[in-house]
Design a protein around this motif. Structure first.
Motif: not given
Length: 92
Positions: A65-70, A75-78
């Motif tokens: 879950f942490v991997f998916v959220v982070v 990806l959104q920032i990039i």
């Protein structure tokens, strides 16, 4: 001695059944009445701690879950940085 008709037999069976149900009803009512005064007076027992094996969410699932959220936020920032979209300038 008179012969009984079907209605008399039915009434007799019904009254016997009602007598049994009244007795059962009274017994249940007495049991309930005794219990009414006991409610809320029991000592509150602490809940037993659950053992470690009864965890509902395992550490592997939390890690995923942490991997998916982070990862999603990175990806959104990039994506935002690559498109060159900054604060919008303009009027209201």
């Amino acid at each position: 001695h008179r012969a009984r008709g079907p209605r008399a037999e039915h009434r007799e069976r019904t009254s016997r059944a009602m007598a049994v149900s009244k007795r059962v009803l009274n017994a249940k009512s007495d049991k309930y009445a005794e219990n009414i005064h006991k409610r809320g007076s029991e000592a509150i027992k602490p809940r037993p701690r659950e053992s470690r094996s009864s965890l509902r969410v395992g550490p592997l699932l939390i890690g995923f879950f942490v991997f998916v959220v982070v990862g999603s936020s990175l990806l959104q920032i990039i994506r935002t940085a690559m498109s060159g979209a900054g604060p919008k300038s303009g009027g209201i």
